[in-house]
Scaffold this active site. Sequence first.
Site, PDB file in Angstrom:
ATOM      1  N   LYS A 251       0.811  -1.250  -0.132  1.00 30.48           N
ATOM      2  CA  LYS A 251      -0.254  -0.040  -0.015  1.00 30.48           C
ATOM      3  C   LYS A 251       0.904   1.381   0.018  1.00 30.48           C
ATOM      4  O   LYS A 251       1.657   1.180   0.711  1.00 30.48           O
ATOM      5  CB  LYS A 251      -1.003   0.200   1.219  1.00 30.48           C
ATOM      6  CG  LYS A 251      -1.669   1.276   1.297  1.00 30.48           C
ATOM      7  CD  LYS A 251      -2.844   0.994   2.324  1.00 30.48           C
ATOM      8  CE  LYS A 251      -2.414   1.829   3.638  1.00 30.48           C
ATOM      9  NZ  LYS A 251      -2.512   3.379   3.697  1.00 30.48           N
TER      10      LYS A 251
ATOM     11  N   ASP B 198      -3.596   4.346  -1.650  1.00 34.44           N
ATOM     12  CA  ASP B 198      -4.512   4.870  -0.563  1.00 34.44           C
ATOM     13  C   ASP B 198      -4.470   6.257  -0.539  1.00 34.44           C
ATOM     14  O   ASP B 198      -3.889   6.775   0.463  1.00 34.44           O
ATOM     15  CB  ASP B 198      -4.109   4.140   0.640  1.00 34.44           C
ATOM     16  CG  ASP B 198      -4.958   4.265   1.739  1.00 34.44           C
ATOM     17  OD1 ASP B 198      -6.401   4.705   1.456  1.00 34.44           O
ATOM     18  OD2 ASP B 198      -4.855   4.216   2.808  1.00 34.44           O
TER      19      ASP B 198
ATOM     20  N   LYS C 155      -7.355   7.917  -0.596  1.00 35.86           N
ATOM     21  CA  LYS C 155      -8.768   8.298  -0.122  1.00 35.86           C
ATOM     22  C   LYS C 155      -9.412   9.534  -0.962  1.00 35.86           C
ATOM     23  O   LYS C 155      -9.575  10.584  -0.383  1.00 35.86           O
ATOM     24  CB  LYS C 155      -8.561   8.659   1.453  1.00 35.86           C
ATOM     25  CG  LYS C 155      -8.035   7.407   2.006  1.00 35.86           C
ATOM     26  CD  LYS C 155      -8.146   7.621   3.676  1.00 35.86           C
ATOM     27  CE  LYS C 155      -7.594   6.563   4.511  1.00 35.86           C
ATOM     28  NZ  LYS C 155      -6.102   6.503   4.348  1.00 35.86           N
TER      29      LYS C 155
ATOM     30  N   ASP D  95     -13.665  14.468  -3.457  1.00 36.39           N
ATOM     31  CA  ASP D  95     -13.863  15.691  -4.201  1.00 36.39           C
ATOM     32  C   ASP D  95     -15.084  15.653  -5.087  1.00 36.39           C
ATOM     33  O   ASP D  95     -15.934  14.894  -4.953  1.00 36.39           O
ATOM     34  CB  ASP D  95     -12.483  16.015  -4.996  1.00 36.39           C
ATOM     35  CG  ASP D  95     -12.003  17.377  -5.151  1.00 36.39           C
ATOM     36  OD1 ASP D  95     -13.069  18.521  -5.607  1.00 36.39           O
ATOM     37  OD2 ASP D  95     -10.996  17.727  -5.127  1.00 36.39           O
TER      38      ASP D  95
ATOM     39  N   THR E   2     -10.439   3.801  10.949  1.00 35.70           N
ATOM     40  CA  THR E   2     -10.052   2.993  12.137  1.00 35.70           C
ATOM     41  C   THR E   2      -9.465   3.811  13.314  1.00 35.70           C
ATOM     42  O   THR E   2      -9.386   3.373  14.773  1.00 35.70           O
ATOM     43  CB  THR E   2      -9.299   1.741  11.747  1.00 35.70           C
ATOM     44  OG1 THR E   2      -8.034   2.265  10.879  1.00 35.70           O
ATOM     45  CG2 THR E   2      -9.979   0.758  11.133  1.00 35.70           C
TER      46      THR E   2
ATOM     47  N   ARG F  17       2.830  -0.149  10.653  1.00 35.31           N
ATOM     48  CA  ARG F  17       3.829   0.017  11.865  1.00 35.31           C
ATOM     49  C   ARG F  17       3.943  -1.504  12.420  1.00 35.31           C
ATOM     50  O   ARG F  17       5.519  -1.678  12.717  1.00 35.31           O
ATOM     51  CB  ARG F  17       3.190   1.085  12.830  1.00 35.31           C
ATOM     52  CG  ARG F  17       3.569   2.352  12.245  1.00 35.31           C
ATOM     53  CD  ARG F  17       2.745   3.503  13.281  1.00 35.31           C
ATOM     54  NE  ARG F  17       1.075   3.427  12.910  1.00 35.31           N
ATOM     55  CZ  ARG F  17       0.404   4.187  13.438  1.00 35.31           C
ATOM     56  NH1 ARG F  17       0.798   5.061  14.160  1.00 35.31           N
ATOM     57  NH2 ARG F  17      -0.759   4.022  12.911  1.00 35.31           N
TER      58      ARG F  17
HETATM   59  O1  C5P Z   1       0.393   1.305  10.954  1.00 35.62           O
HETATM   60  P1  C5P Z   1      -0.668   1.018  10.836  1.00 35.62           P
HETATM   61  O2  C5P Z   1      -0.953  -0.528  10.751  1.00 35.62           O
HETATM   62  O3  C5P Z   1      -1.758   1.639  12.002  1.00 35.62           O
HETATM   63  O4  C5P Z   1      -1.270   1.706   9.191  1.00 35.62           O
HETATM   64  C1  C5P Z   1      -2.579   1.523   8.727  1.00 35.62           C
HETATM   65  C2  C5P Z   1      -2.663   2.144   7.453  1.00 35.62           C
HETATM   66  O5  C5P Z   1      -3.760   2.158   7.041  1.00 35.62           O
HETATM   67  C3  C5P Z   1      -2.162   3.444   7.528  1.00 35.62           C
HETATM   68  O6  C5P Z   1      -1.396   3.657   6.137  1.00 35.62           O
HETATM   69  C4  C5P Z   1      -3.260   4.195   7.397  1.00 35.62           C
HETATM   70  O7  C5P Z   1      -3.289   5.425   6.509  1.00 35.62           O
HETATM   71  C5  C5P Z   1      -4.466   3.358   6.516  1.00 35.62           C
HETATM   72  N1  C5P Z   1      -5.816   3.498   6.651  1.00 35.62           N
HETATM   73  C6  C5P Z   1      -6.385   3.443   7.946  1.00 35.62           C
HETATM   74  N2  C5P Z   1      -7.805   3.621   8.370  1.00 35.62           N
HETATM   75  C7  C5P Z   1      -8.453   3.599   7.282  1.00 35.62           C
HETATM   76  C8  C5P Z   1      -7.926   3.661   6.092  1.00 35.62           C
HETATM   77  C9  C5P Z   1      -6.539   3.405   5.787  1.00 35.62           C
HETATM   78  O8  C5P Z   1      -5.624   2.948   9.038  1.00 35.62           O
HETATM   79  N3  C5P Z   1      -9.800   3.674   7.278  1.00 35.62           N
END
Ligand code: C5P
Length: 251
Positions: free
Chosen positions: A39, A66, A68, A71, A126, A214
């Site tokens: 991603k 990603d 998002k 617009d 989330t 992460r």
């Molecule tokens: O580091 P972590 O596992 O929290 O990363 C989650 C990834 O998913 C990030 O790149 C974040 O931008 C993306 N994301 C998210 N929640 C969403 C959509 C995308 O955490 N609803």
Amino acid sequence: MPLTRIPPRPDLVVALDLPDKDRALSLARRLRGVAPWCKVGMELFTLAGPALLESLRGLGFNVFLDLKFYDIPHTVAQAVKAAAAGGADLLTLHCQGGERMCRAAREAAAGLPGGGPLLFGVTVLTSFAQGEMPGIVAAPQDFALSLARGAAAWGLDGVVCSGHEVPEIKKACPGLRCLCPGIRPEGAAADDQRRVMTPAMAVAAGADYLVAGRPIIAAPDPAEAARAMAAAIRHAALRAQGVPPAAHSPA
Ligand code: C5P
């Protein structure tokens, strides 16, 4: 877009949330054969641009862009075409952009070779807990469900939601795929995420794609962390199909 390359679900998507194209590519090289999807989010795409997407595809990854989108319908439709030309296999747009915006994205993708990238609507981030979404009083799971119903009606391929919302969404919209961020191994820090799940829980809930950033990129050995997460996903999927643990292959 060659969607035939897209592997069976549920699958691991590694979020390359890194501030540097070379570091992202070097991590991706270590993840070859472990995770089928990478991603690329706002930070890395802003730094590295579409050339990175092509490099990742060249390494054999399916690319999830990603950004998002949110617009006016025309702008989002044009952005979908640009993302497809840049090498995105899957991209995100906000369900809150509404029916006209989502349908314009669908039409733009439908006019592309192979039907264009998969289009996934972001429901409720989330990182939101109840009461944190400006202007929204509904509980995150209720709001996510109503946005998912919209996504299904407007022709999107799937939604981005937390694992907690998957069972209700799948019940209401069986054709919709669910992509779940907020995935954390047992005992790992939630960081800024609020609605988290372990890989096994997310698979048991019915998630199709599990996104982790992460927990993998900040691990002492990211490839090993990804391998462990991919194994947890595979074992949970086999369990969900009724295959007893003793019959699971180790790899
Ligand atoms: O580091 P972590 O596992 O929290 O990363 C989650 C990834 O998913 C990030 O790149 C974040 O931008 C993306 N994301 C998210 N929640 C969403 C959509 C995308 O955490 N609803």
